[in-house]
Each structure stands twice: as structure tokens, then as C-alpha cells.
Design a protein around this motif. Structure first.
Motif, PDB file in Angstrom:
ATOM      1  N   LEU A   1       0.823  -1.207   0.000  1.00  0.00           N
ATOM      2  CA  LEU A   1       0.000   0.000   0.000  1.00  0.00           C
ATOM      3  C   LEU A   1       0.858   1.257   0.000  1.00  0.00           C
ATOM      4  N   LYS A   2       2.159   1.122   0.291  1.00  0.00           N
ATOM      5  CA  LYS A   2       3.050   2.289   0.338  1.00  0.00           C
ATOM      6  C   LYS A   2       3.554   2.685  -1.041  1.00  0.00           C
ATOM      7  N   LEU A   3       3.387   1.854  -2.037  1.00  0.00           N
ATOM      8  CA  LEU A   3       3.902   2.140  -3.365  1.00  0.00           C
ATOM      9  C   LEU A   3       3.043   3.212  -4.037  1.00  0.00           C
ATOM     10  N   ARG A   4       3.711   4.282  -4.521  1.00  0.00           N
ATOM     11  CA  ARG A   4       3.018   5.395  -5.152  1.00  0.00           C
ATOM     12  C   ARG A   4       3.796   5.849  -6.389  1.00  0.00           C
ATOM     13  N   THR A   5       3.108   6.547  -7.274  1.00  0.00           N
ATOM     14  CA  THR A   5       3.820   7.277  -8.312  1.00  0.00           C
ATOM     15  C   THR A   5       4.348   8.562  -7.677  1.00  0.00           C
ATOM     16  N   ALA A   6       5.284   9.195  -8.347  1.00  0.00           N
ATOM     17  CA  ALA A   6       5.835  10.440  -7.803  1.00  0.00           C
ATOM     18  C   ALA A   6       4.763  11.506  -7.671  1.00  0.00           C
ATOM     19  N   SER A   7       3.899  11.630  -8.670  1.00  0.00           N
ATOM     20  CA  SER A   7       2.853  12.662  -8.609  1.00  0.00           C
ATOM     21  C   SER A   7       1.858  12.379  -7.490  1.00  0.00           C
ATOM     22  N   GLU A   8       1.584  11.111  -7.217  1.00  0.00           N
ATOM     23  CA  GLU A   8       0.684  10.777  -6.103  1.00  0.00           C
ATOM     24  C   GLU A   8       1.348  11.101  -4.766  1.00  0.00           C
ATOM     25  N   ALA A   9       2.611  10.736  -4.634  1.00  0.00           N
ATOM     26  CA  ALA A   9       3.297  10.895  -3.348  1.00  0.00           C
ATOM     27  C   ALA A   9       3.414  12.360  -2.943  1.00  0.00           C
ATOM     28  N   VAL A  10       3.755  13.237  -3.877  1.00  0.00           N
ATOM     29  CA  VAL A  10       3.994  14.635  -3.492  1.00  0.00           C
ATOM     30  C   VAL A  10       2.706  15.368  -3.128  1.00  0.00           C
ATOM     31  N   LYS A  11       1.555  14.742  -3.371  1.00  0.00           N
ATOM     32  CA  LYS A  11       0.301  15.352  -2.917  1.00  0.00           C
ATOM     33  C   LYS A  11       0.176  15.331  -1.404  1.00  0.00           C
ATOM     34  N   MET A  12       1.049  14.569  -0.740  1.00  0.00           N
ATOM     35  CA  MET A  12       1.087  14.584   0.724  1.00  0.00           C
ATOM     36  C   MET A  12       1.571  15.929   1.258  1.00  0.00           C
ATOM     37  N   ILE A  13       2.277  16.682   0.438  1.00  0.00           N
ATOM     38  CA  ILE A  13       2.853  17.957   0.878  1.00  0.00           C
ATOM     39  C   ILE A  13       1.785  19.029   0.847  1.00  0.00           C
ATOM     40  N   LYS A  14       1.617  19.733   1.960  1.00  0.00           N
ATOM     41  CA  LYS A  14       0.596  20.770   2.094  1.00  0.00           C
ATOM     42  C   LYS A  14       1.229  22.155   2.094  1.00  0.00           C
ATOM     43  N   ASP A  15       0.410  23.157   1.819  1.00  0.00           N
ATOM     44  CA  ASP A  15       0.877  24.541   1.881  1.00  0.00           C
ATOM     45  C   ASP A  15       1.492  24.830   3.246  1.00  0.00           C
ATOM     46  N   GLY A  16       2.628  25.512   3.260  1.00  0.00           N
ATOM     47  CA  GLY A  16       3.262  25.917   4.513  1.00  0.00           C
ATOM     48  C   GLY A  16       4.070  24.842   5.200  1.00  0.00           C
ATOM     49  N   ASP A  17       4.186  23.665   4.591  1.00  0.00           N
ATOM     50  CA  ASP A  17       4.932  22.572   5.222  1.00  0.00           C
ATOM     51  C   ASP A  17       6.432  22.875   5.269  1.00  0.00           C
ATOM     52  N   THR A  18       7.084  22.253   6.247  1.00  0.00           N
ATOM     53  CA  THR A  18       8.545  22.224   6.292  1.00  0.00           C
ATOM     54  C   THR A  18       9.002  20.890   5.715  1.00  0.00           C
ATOM     55  N   VAL A  19       9.803  20.982   4.658  1.00  0.00           N
ATOM     56  CA  VAL A  19      10.253  19.799   3.925  1.00  0.00           C
ATOM     57  C   VAL A  19      11.763  19.656   4.107  1.00  0.00           C
ATOM     58  N   VAL A  20      12.191  18.481   4.533  1.00  0.00           N
ATOM     59  CA  VAL A  20      13.610  18.170   4.679  1.00  0.00           C
ATOM     60  C   VAL A  20      13.980  17.134   3.631  1.00  0.00           C
ATOM     61  N   THR A  21      15.144  17.320   3.002  1.00  0.00           N
ATOM     62  CA  THR A  21      15.557  16.369   1.974  1.00  0.00           C
ATOM     63  C   THR A  21      16.974  15.871   2.211  1.00  0.00           C
ATOM     64  N   SER A  22      17.222  14.640   1.783  1.00  0.00           N
ATOM     65  CA  SER A  22      18.581  14.119   1.745  1.00  0.00           C
ATOM     66  C   SER A  22      19.249  14.630   0.482  1.00  0.00           C
ATOM     67  N   GLY A  23      20.552  14.414   0.371  1.00  0.00           N
ATOM     68  CA  GLY A  23      21.253  14.788  -0.847  1.00  0.00           C
ATOM     69  C   GLY A  23      22.615  15.391  -0.596  1.00  0.00           C
ATOM     70  N   PHE A  24      23.559  15.040  -1.453  1.00  0.00           N
ATOM     71  CA  PHE A  24      24.905  15.619  -1.464  1.00  0.00           C
ATOM     72  C   PHE A  24      25.253  15.761  -2.931  1.00  0.00           C
ATOM     73  N   MET A  25      25.149  16.999  -3.482  1.00  0.00           N
ATOM     74  CA  MET A  25      25.127  17.189  -4.937  1.00  0.00           C
ATOM     75  C   MET A  25      23.965  16.348  -5.478  1.00  0.00           C
ATOM     76  N   LEU A  26      24.204  15.391  -6.371  1.00  0.00           N
ATOM     77  CA  LEU A  26      23.105  14.533  -6.808  1.00  0.00           C
ATOM     78  C   LEU A  26      23.108  13.175  -6.111  1.00  0.00           C
TER      79      LEU A  26
END
Length: 527
Positions: free
Chosen positions: A2-27
Motif C-alpha cells: 500500500l506504500k507504493l506510489r507514483t511520484a505525482s501521487e506521493a507529493v500530494k502529501m505535501i501541504k501549503d506551509g509545510d517544512t520539507v527536509v531532503t537528503s542529498g549531497f550534490m546529486l
């Protein structure tokens, strides 16, 4: 499943005003496909908006273009950024300079430790890292523009000692990247250069009541990932997105789609390096390498400091170096250029918070860092030059915590031409810009704090060597062929202290052939 999503489906979890943290070092470990989905959603619907975006390292491609955090560079999408490094995000820098978003710049290790603290249920982090730099509220409190008005860093005195208190935000969404997910949402990182920020970002989100979205390139049945290889447990993951375009959106680094050695899967011959041609960079690297001790555990900055490794290899002294990289590798040979952040044949690979525990503890023997602007007090600026804002990255964490700090760079910048001939330095054309200045734009390294910390700090150029003293910057060595007044004092905006016994730099530094570095290092064994 049930956790499997498309990228467009998953990012709908993000709401206005949210604080988003991401991993990453260059790419590396950057969830590029999810960033694209967020950008696409915003361009179509104008949602989500007013996000706060937080990450520890530079996230994107140093060559520029629409990668990494640049996908968020649209008016209305972002309200605030709290990042460790801006260097690969020119469009975000432009928005900061134009006061279109609030800009804050924290040390890379501090970001990782703040998120770890939030994952532990704490509201912030108490640290001495950043004192008397632009992190300190007495300077600018990490604020990078006029729109950044909230005091996210506070000065605290505890038992008579000053500390900085970095406020930990509530994390609504963590966007992370791994290699493989199973049906339970467990994430492994076998093909990444490190775990990066993934684990602490996920824990910070769950401690805040937020959600975790993971991008992967492989998807397997439950139980097919060995338990000890799970970097982020499925109980913390709310959505899994399988990358559709691995070549573009799931590269190991900007320069490599995948490299088994950088992932730690196997050892590869690193080959014999071609000796550096004689130049001012090689002279600086040679003189800096003389600061090594047997079995030195070191960190090298980008640019001129990287020549230290090349010089050590040429002199047969690589075995006296244990290299470390901020992304998490210890041992091996750090990769440069578009593979920066990775190492070939690493001894071990860990996550960023653990690597910065190692740095903050003072375990490094020496760090070699770039020299951009220096004042009489030994303060250094490498983080802001007018509209150009690289940011501090791990510079503050490492420079304030290491026993011996060696700054490496040319004496002037902007068109400097130097010849090394007959064992002497010849200035053919002076650089347009002075590096030794009365005032520097930003304090990324505080000489006063270094003296309080009991650190040894030297500044190496092709024509002179300085040391940090209680009275200020002291000239201790001059290269053969260099005139004190013409080539040094006239090219500085302040008068340094001149040591009573100014020495001539070792002439072997300026001669072709080996300089005898191995003997220099071995002579220190019994000290």
C-alpha cells in the motif's frame, strides 16, 4: 504494498506551509524525481506553496541547470530555505539575493545534528560550532538576506561558557532516497555513496508527526533485503516511489551513474597518478603537505587543498594519509570534480551526522581548506562574495573543531600568473583582487575563537606563509625570489606582524623532482 506510489501521487502529501527536509549531497542520494514532481505539481496547480526547505549539503549539479533545489526556484513555492551549501543552486541564490525567499545558511554538520535532535524529540541543538562566525547572533545569526528576520539561532551562556542554540523545526515531510525498497517500506542504500541525511530526516519527520517519502530504483518482496542492510526501517516510511528514469533522476553522482568502488562493493586499482606540473598550486600543496604527521587523519577542501593528496601520492606518502569526506566515507581516495562527496575504495561509509560527530570531536589531525579572504585577525571568508553565495557547507564544523587548520590558496586572485623557475617564484602578472583584506564580507572562520580553542592555524600561499597569533596574522616564511615590500606588503590591505626570524621557504618546494616529503613525515614519528 500500500506504500507504493507514483511520484505525482506521493507529493500530494505535501501541504501549503509545510517544512520539507531532503537528503542529498550534490546529486548523490538526491530524490531528483520527487523534486521534479513537486515542481510539476506547483506549475500546474500553484500548490504546494510557502514551503520551508531544509537540507545539509549542496543539493544539485555544480554545472548548474534545473537540478536539485533549483526545481523549487519559483515564486510562491518557497517561503524559506535553511541550507548548508548554496553552491549548486544558482537559482535559489538569485531568489535569496533578490529577497524573494528567506535565506538562512547553517553548517552542514549542524543541520544534520539539529535533525537528529528533532528525531529524538528535542526542540533544538546546543553547540559551540559557529561561535563568532556569521552563525552567531552577535554577527548575523545565519541570516543571508533582509527578508530573513526570525532569530533561528540564539546565544546561550551555560556555566560561564557561550553556546549557540539552533532551533529545530517541526518537519512535516522528509523526502529521501535509497537504492532498494521492499513491500514493507524498508529502504537499503547499497548503491549510494552514503546514507547521507536519509535516516535522521525520516526520524525528524516522524517525531514531528510528519510523513516520509522515499525514492528508490529497485523494489523487492518483503524479506529480500538483509536486515542489517536496512538504513531506514519501513515503520518510518509512508510512501515509496520507484524511479522511472534512473539515468537522469537516480545517478550516483553528477559524474557517475554507478561505480562499484564508490559504493564500497569492491576495490579497484586507483592507478598511478601523473605528477602535477610545477605551478603555484603544486608549491602550495607541497608546503601544506609538510604539515602532515605519520598516519594523519585528514579532510581536504575543494580546489587548491586537493593538491595535498596529489603531492602525497607523487612522493609515495599516500600510506601516511587517511582521507575523510563529509558525505560519510573514511579511507580510500576522495573523488573530485563531479564525483565530489564519494571516495574510491573507502574503508567505511557512514551517514552525515555520524561523520560530523567524528569531526566535532576533534579527531582529525589536520584539515586543509581553501583561502579566499583573510583579515588581520586571521578571520576567513569563504561563504559570501557580493551576490555569489556558496555558503559554508562543512567548513565551519571542520575548521572550528580540528587541531591543526591549514589554509591553502594563492596570494592574490583574478588573473595571477606565476612562474616557478631556478628554484624561485617569479610573479609574471599580479592578480587583480587582494585576498588579505582590512575587512571581509562574512566571517566563516573566527581567528579569535580558534585561539580560544587552542588550535594551530597557518595560511599557505605560493610566496609566503603566515601563522595565527594572539597579536594577529604573523609572516613567518617567504619564498625565494619574492621581495617583501613589492610582492607581499604592497599586495595586502593591512600590515602583518613580521616574525623576527622570517625564514626562506624550503627550496625543495620549488624544484622539479621529488621534494623528500617522506623523510619530512618520518622525522616526526618520535616527536
Amino acid at each position: 504494498m500500500l506504500k507504493l506510489r507514483t511520484a505525482s501521487e506521493a507529493v500530494k502529501m505535501i501541504k501549503d506551509g509545510d517544512t520539507v527536509v531532503t537528503s542529498g549531497f550534490m546529486l548523490a542520494t538526491t530524490p531528483e524525481e520527487l523534486f521534479i514532481a513537486i515542481e510539476d505539481r506547483f506549475m500546474e496547480t500553484k500548490a504546494p506553496k510557502d514551503l520551508t526547505l531544509m537540507c545539509a549539503a549542496g543539493v544539485g549539479d555544480l554545472r548548474g541547470g534545473n537540478t536539485g533545489l533549483n526545481h523549487f526556484a519559483h515564486d510562491g513555492l518557497l517561503k524559506r530555505v535553511i541550507v548548508g551549501h548554496f553552491g549548486s543552486n544558482d537559482q535559489i541564490v538569485r531568489m535569496v539575493n533578490e529577497n524573494r525567499i528567506e535565506g538562512y545558511n547553517w553548517p552542514q554538520g549542524i543541520v544534520s545534528h539539529v535533525l537528529r535532535a528533532r528525531g529524538n524529540g528535542e526542540k533544538g541543538l546546543l553547540s559551540r560550532v559557529g561561535l563568532r562566525t556569521y552563525m552567531d547572533p552577535r554577527v548575523s545569526g545565519s541570516k543571508m538576506n533582509d527578508l530573513a528576520k526570525e532569530d533561528l539561532v540564539q546565544l546561550v551562556n551555560l556555566n560561564g561558557e557561550d553556546y549557540l542554540y539552533y532551533k529545530a523545526p517541526n518537519v512535516d515531510i522528509a523526502i529521501i532516497r535509497g537504492t532498494t525498497a521492499d513491500e514493507l517500506g524498508n529502504i537499503s542504500f547499497e548503491d549510494e555513496i552514503a546514507l547521507s541525511m536519509a535516516r535522521v530526516a525520516a526520524l525528524a519527520a516522524k517525531a514531528s508527526g510528519g510523513k516520509v517519502i522515499a525514492q528508490v530504483k529497485n523494489y523487492v518482496k518483503a524479506g529480500q533485503i538483509e536486515a542489517k542492510l536496512v538504513g531506514v526501517c519501513g515503520i518510518f516510511v509512508d510512501a515509496v516511489v520507484i524511479t522511472r528514469d534512473i539515468d537522469k533522476n537516480h545517478r550516483m553522482t553528477p559524474g557517475s551513474l554507478f561505480d562499484q568502488s564508490m559504493a564500497g562493493h569492491r576495490q579497484v586499482p586507483t592507478g598511478s597518478r601523473k605528477p602535477l606540473e610545477m605551478s603555484e598550486r603544486k608549491v602550495i600543496g607541497r608546503r601544506a603537505a609538510m604539515e602532515l604527521v605519520p598516519n594523519s587523519v585528514v579532510n581536504l577542501g575543494i580546489g587548491v587543498p586537493e593538491t595535498v593528496s596529489a603531492v602525497a601520492a607523487e612522493e609515495g606518502c599516500s600510506g601516511d594519509l587517511v582521507m575523510t569526506v563529509e558525505a560519510g566515507a573514511i579511507g580510500g581516495v576522495p573523488a573530485g570534480g563531479l564525483n565530489f562527496g564519494a571516495s574510491l575504495n573507502p574503508w567505511s561509509i557512514t551517514d552525515e551526522p555520524t561523520q560530523f560527530d567524528f569531526y566535532h570531536s576533534g579527531y582529525l589531525d589536520v584539515t586543509f581548506l581553501g583561502l579566499a579572504e583573510v583579515n588581520h585577525s586571521g578571520d576567513v571568508n569563504v561563504s559570501k562574495f557580493g551576490p555569489r553565495i556558496p555558503g559554508c557547507g562543512g567548513f565551519i564544523d571542520i575548521s572550528q573543531s580540528t587541531k591543526r587548520v591549514v589554509y591553502c590558496g594563492t596570494f592574490t586572485a583574478g588573473g595571477l600568473e606565476v612562474e616557478i623557475s631556478d628554484g624561485k617564484v617569479v610573479i609574471v602578472k599580479e592578480g587583480k583582487s587582494k585576498k588579505f583584506k582590512k575587512g571581509i564580507e562574512q566571517i566563516t572562520f573566527s581567528g579569535k575563537q580558534a585561539l580560544e580553542n587552542g588550535q594551530e592555524v597557518i595560511y599557505i600561499t605560493e610566496r609566503a606563509v603566515f601563522a595565527l597569533t594572539e597579536e594577529g596574522l604573523e609572516l613567518r616564511e617567504i619564498a625565494p625570489g619574492i621581495d617583501l615590500e613589492k610582492h607581499i606588503l604592497s599586495q595586502m590591505e593591512f600590515d602583518p606582524i613580521i616574525a623576527r626570524d622570517v625564514k626562506v621557504m624550503d627550496r625543495n618546494l620549488f624544484e622539479d623532482g621529488l621534494m623528500g616529503l617522506k623523510g619530512v613525515i618520518e622525522a616526526k614519528k618520535n616527536r
